[in-house]
Design a protein around this motif. Structure first.
Motif, PDB file in Angstrom:
ATOM      1  N   LEU A  33      -0.644  11.829  22.151  1.00 58.08           N
ATOM      2  CA  LEU A  33       0.261  12.529  21.239  1.00 58.08           C
ATOM      3  C   LEU A  33       1.717  12.195  21.552  1.00 58.08           C
ATOM      4  CD1 LEU A  33      -0.109  14.387  18.850  1.00 58.08           C
ATOM      5  CD2 LEU A  33       0.067  16.334  20.399  1.00 58.08           C
ATOM      6  N   ARG A  34       2.044  12.103  22.828  1.00 58.41           N
ATOM      7  CA  ARG A  34       3.408  11.691  23.219  1.00 58.41           C
ATOM      8  C   ARG A  34       3.725  10.289  22.708  1.00 58.41           C
ATOM      9  NH1 ARG A  34       4.470  12.314  29.415  1.00 58.41           N
ATOM     10  NH2 ARG A  34       6.262  11.047  28.809  1.00 58.41           N
ATOM     11  N   ILE A  35       2.759   9.388  22.855  1.00 54.64           N
ATOM     12  CA  ILE A  35       2.941   8.011  22.371  1.00 54.64           C
ATOM     13  C   ILE A  35       3.154   8.022  20.865  1.00 54.64           C
ATOM     14  CG2 ILE A  35       1.784   5.784  22.037  1.00 54.64           C
ATOM     15  CD1 ILE A  35       0.294   6.403  24.729  1.00 54.64           C
ATOM     16  N   ARG A  36       2.341   8.778  20.158  1.00 53.94           N
ATOM     17  CA  ARG A  36       2.404   8.847  18.695  1.00 53.94           C
ATOM     18  C   ARG A  36       3.766   9.381  18.236  1.00 53.94           C
ATOM     19  NH1 ARG A  36      -1.613   8.772  14.879  1.00 53.94           N
ATOM     20  NH2 ARG A  36      -1.209   9.866  12.948  1.00 53.94           N
ATOM     21  N   LYS A  37       4.213  10.474  18.846  1.00 55.02           N
ATOM     22  CA  LYS A  37       5.505  11.063  18.466  1.00 55.02           C
ATOM     23  C   LYS A  37       6.661  10.108  18.743  1.00 55.02           C
ATOM     24  CE  LYS A  37       4.319  15.935  18.882  1.00 55.02           C
ATOM     25  NZ  LYS A  37       4.544  17.187  19.611  1.00 55.02           N
ATOM     26  N   GLN A  38       6.625   9.459  19.891  1.00 58.75           N
ATOM     27  CA  GLN A  38       7.700   8.528  20.223  1.00 58.75           C
ATOM     28  C   GLN A  38       7.674   7.298  19.320  1.00 58.75           C
ATOM     29  OE1 GLN A  38       7.389   7.907  24.446  1.00 58.75           O
ATOM     30  NE2 GLN A  38       8.338   9.882  24.915  1.00 58.75           N
ATOM     31  N   ARG A  39       6.477   6.835  18.969  1.00 55.18           N
ATOM     32  CA  ARG A  39       6.374   5.683  18.070  1.00 55.18           C
ATOM     33  C   ARG A  39       6.933   6.029  16.693  1.00 55.18           C
ATOM     34  NH1 ARG A  39       2.624   4.685  14.600  1.00 55.18           N
ATOM     35  NH2 ARG A  39       1.098   6.039  15.588  1.00 55.18           N
ATOM     36  N   MET A  40       6.685   7.258  16.228  1.00 56.76           N
ATOM     37  CA  MET A  40       7.199   7.697  14.923  1.00 56.76           C
ATOM     38  C   MET A  40       8.724   7.765  14.929  1.00 56.76           C
ATOM     39  SD  MET A  40       4.626   9.187  12.772  1.00 56.76           S
ATOM     40  CE  MET A  40       2.873   9.352  12.952  1.00 56.76           C
ATOM     41  N   VAL A  43      10.598   4.719  19.206  1.00 58.24           N
ATOM     42  CA  VAL A  43      10.784   4.498  20.640  1.00 58.24           C
ATOM     43  C   VAL A  43       9.450   4.063  21.242  1.00 58.24           C
ATOM     44  CG1 VAL A  43      11.420   5.600  22.823  1.00 58.24           C
ATOM     45  CG2 VAL A  43      12.557   6.293  20.708  1.00 58.24           C
ATOM     46  N   GLN A  44       9.502   3.068  22.124  1.00 59.06           N
ATOM     47  CA  GLN A  44       8.307   2.621  22.841  1.00 59.06           C
ATOM     48  C   GLN A  44       8.292   3.268  24.225  1.00 59.06           C
ATOM     49  OE1 GLN A  44       5.721   1.067  21.908  1.00 59.06           O
ATOM     50  NE2 GLN A  44       6.156  -0.789  20.765  1.00 59.06           N
ATOM     51  N   ALA A  45       7.266   4.020  24.529  1.00 61.67           N
ATOM     52  CA  ALA A  45       7.116   4.684  25.829  1.00 61.67           C
ATOM     53  C   ALA A  45       6.144   3.862  26.669  1.00 61.67           C
ATOM     54  CB  ALA A  45       6.617   6.096  25.629  1.00 61.67           C
ATOM     55  N   PHE A  46       6.650   2.796  27.278  1.00 61.17           N
ATOM     56  CA  PHE A  46       5.767   1.839  27.944  1.00 61.17           C
ATOM     57  C   PHE A  46       4.978   2.445  29.104  1.00 61.17           C
ATOM     58  CE2 PHE A  46       8.927  -0.990  25.972  1.00 61.17           C
ATOM     59  CZ  PHE A  46       8.053  -1.720  25.191  1.00 61.17           C
ATOM     60  N   GLU A  47       5.584   3.311  29.894  1.00 55.00           N
ATOM     61  CA  GLU A  47       4.875   3.929  31.021  1.00 55.00           C
ATOM     62  C   GLU A  47       3.731   4.821  30.533  1.00 55.00           C
ATOM     63  OE1 GLU A  47       4.586   3.869  34.424  1.00 55.00           O
ATOM     64  OE2 GLU A  47       5.692   2.024  34.068  1.00 55.00           O
ATOM     65  N   VAL A  48       3.993   5.603  29.497  1.00 48.67           N
ATOM     66  CA  VAL A  48       2.975   6.497  28.954  1.00 48.67           C
ATOM     67  C   VAL A  48       1.857   5.681  28.314  1.00 48.67           C
ATOM     68  CG1 VAL A  48       2.539   8.412  27.364  1.00 48.67           C
ATOM     69  CG2 VAL A  48       4.707   8.294  28.587  1.00 48.67           C
ATOM     70  N   ILE A  49       2.230   4.639  27.588  1.00 47.02           N
ATOM     71  CA  ILE A  49       1.238   3.760  26.952  1.00 47.02           C
ATOM     72  C   ILE A  49       0.347   3.117  28.017  1.00 47.02           C
ATOM     73  CG2 ILE A  49       0.933   1.603  25.664  1.00 47.02           C
ATOM     74  CD1 ILE A  49       3.536   2.378  24.134  1.00 47.02           C
ATOM     75  N   LYS A  50       0.966   2.637  29.079  1.00 44.58           N
ATOM     76  CA  LYS A  50       0.214   1.991  30.163  1.00 44.58           C
ATOM     77  C   LYS A  50      -0.778   2.971  30.791  1.00 44.58           C
ATOM     78  CE  LYS A  50       1.006  -0.577  34.415  1.00 44.58           C
ATOM     79  NZ  LYS A  50       2.024  -1.059  35.363  1.00 44.58           N
ATOM     80  N   ARG A  51      -0.343   4.202  31.051  1.00 52.22           N
ATOM     81  CA  ARG A  51      -1.207   5.218  31.642  1.00 52.22           C
ATOM     82  C   ARG A  51      -2.361   5.566  30.695  1.00 52.22           C
ATOM     83  NH1 ARG A  51       1.988  10.216  32.754  1.00 52.22           N
ATOM     84  NH2 ARG A  51       3.500   8.605  33.187  1.00 52.22           N
ATOM     85  N   ARG A 106      -9.920  -0.413  20.820  1.00 54.44           N
ATOM     86  CA  ARG A 106      -9.872  -1.858  21.065  1.00 54.44           C
ATOM     87  C   ARG A 106      -9.396  -2.638  19.841  1.00 54.44           C
ATOM     88  NH1 ARG A 106      -8.916  -1.583  25.837  1.00 54.44           N
ATOM     89  NH2 ARG A 106     -10.539  -0.874  27.228  1.00 54.44           N
ATOM     90  N   LYS A 107      -9.401  -2.001  18.675  1.00 53.07           N
ATOM     91  CA  LYS A 107      -8.973  -2.673  17.449  1.00 53.07           C
ATOM     92  C   LYS A 107      -7.492  -2.448  17.154  1.00 53.07           C
ATOM     93  CE  LYS A 107     -13.556  -2.413  15.533  1.00 53.07           C
ATOM     94  NZ  LYS A 107     -14.286  -2.684  14.342  1.00 53.07           N
ATOM     95  N   ILE A 108      -6.852  -1.579  17.904  1.00 53.97           N
ATOM     96  CA  ILE A 108      -5.433  -1.285  17.673  1.00 53.97           C
ATOM     97  C   ILE A 108      -4.610  -2.458  18.191  1.00 53.97           C
ATOM     98  CG2 ILE A 108      -3.510   0.226  18.248  1.00 53.97           C
ATOM     99  CD1 ILE A 108      -5.530   2.518  18.476  1.00 53.97           C
ATOM    100  N   LYS A 109      -3.911  -3.095  17.285  1.00 44.28           N
ATOM    101  CA  LYS A 109      -3.028  -4.225  17.620  1.00 44.28           C
ATOM    102  C   LYS A 109      -1.714  -4.035  16.869  1.00 44.28           C
ATOM    103  CE  LYS A 109      -6.411  -6.574  19.637  1.00 44.28           C
ATOM    104  NZ  LYS A 109      -6.788  -6.019  20.886  1.00 44.28           N
ATOM    105  N   GLY A 110      -0.651  -3.972  17.590  1.00 51.13           N
ATOM    106  CA  GLY A 110       0.665  -3.862  16.965  1.00 51.13           C
ATOM    107  C   GLY A 110       1.026  -2.443  16.555  1.00 51.13           C
ATOM    108  N   LEU A 111       2.294  -2.282  16.191  1.00 50.28           N
ATOM    109  CA  LEU A 111       2.821  -0.957  15.852  1.00 50.28           C
ATOM    110  C   LEU A 111       2.286  -0.407  14.539  1.00 50.28           C
ATOM    111  CD1 LEU A 111       6.558  -1.423  16.897  1.00 50.28           C
ATOM    112  CD2 LEU A 111       4.793  -0.100  18.073  1.00 50.28           C
ATOM    113  N   ASP A 112       1.945  -1.264  13.603  1.00 46.08           N
ATOM    114  CA  ASP A 112       1.511  -0.804  12.282  1.00 46.08           C
ATOM    115  C   ASP A 112       0.002  -0.898  12.086  1.00 46.08           C
ATOM    116  OD1 ASP A 112       4.168  -0.338  11.620  1.00 46.08           O
ATOM    117  OD2 ASP A 112       4.447  -2.375  10.860  1.00 46.08           O
ATOM    118  N   SER A 113      -0.737  -0.829  13.151  1.00 46.53           N
ATOM    119  CA  SER A 113      -2.190  -0.962  13.069  1.00 46.53           C
ATOM    120  C   SER A 113      -2.801   0.189  12.265  1.00 46.53           C
ATOM    121  CB  SER A 113      -2.796  -0.983  14.470  1.00 46.53           C
ATOM    122  OG  SER A 113      -4.193  -1.036  14.382  1.00 46.53           O
ATOM    123  N   PRO A 114      -3.676  -0.135  11.315  1.00 44.36           N
ATOM    124  CA  PRO A 114      -4.343   0.920  10.540  1.00 44.36           C
ATOM    125  C   PRO A 114      -5.387   1.685  11.366  1.00 44.36           C
ATOM    126  CG  PRO A 114      -5.217  -1.221   9.939  1.00 44.36           C
ATOM    127  CD  PRO A 114      -4.060  -1.476  10.876  1.00 44.36           C
TER     128      PRO A 114
END
Length: 142
Positions: A33-40, A43-51, A106-114
């Motif tokens: 949810l943090r990743i989703r909110k920041q992406r909207m 902002v890219q939250a690289f540490e959170v995404i990595k975790r 595993r299918k999520i690729k890129g910021l605009d992935s459906p």
């Protein structure tokens, strides 16, 4: 065969393990949810995404393992797996939701992935089903 006292302890361990798994999945969902909110917000939250990415496959494997441990435990106790059908069916739904969430991730690729929204929805389903599953498990133990 295991004696009834050992099985009783293992049931408690199973319940504690899966309640802990539910809490870990809630944490994983909070990260997502943090990743989703920041992406909207752009902002890219690289540490959170990595975790989130590192922890997800481990949780998926441990969640499925908890189901199979319960399956083996109830079989050893009663000789049949459908002694508690609501708990079994909900657990099976949790497993399928975890697997679907993992496959979709595993299918999520890129910021605009459906695939982001289906991943979010399946993750939410995992959390809801885990909550129901813990409730059914507590009804069995208590």
């Amino acid at each position: 065969m295991l004696d009834k006292q050992t099985i009783a302890y293992l049931k408690l361990v199973h319940g504690f393990y899966n309640a802990s798994m539910m809490l870990l999945f809630i944490y994983q969902g909070w990260l997502g949810l943090r990743i989703r909110k920041q992406r909207m917000r752009g902002v890219q939250a690289f540490e959170v995404i990595k975790r989130h990415r590192k922890f997800g496959p481990v949780l998926a494997l441990l969640g499925v393992a908890g189901f199979f441990a319960g399956l083996v435990l109830i079989y050893l106790d009663t000789g049949r797996i459908l002694k508690y059908p609501q708990h079994f069916i909900t657990g099976l739904a949790v497993v399928f939701s975890i697997i679907a969430t993992f496959i979709i991730s595993r299918k999520i690729k890129g910021l605009d992935s459906p695939w982001r929204t289906p991943h979010f929805r399946r993750g939410l389903a995992v959390l809801i089903l885990y909550t129901i599953q813990v409730f059914f498990g507590l009804r069995i133990l208590l």
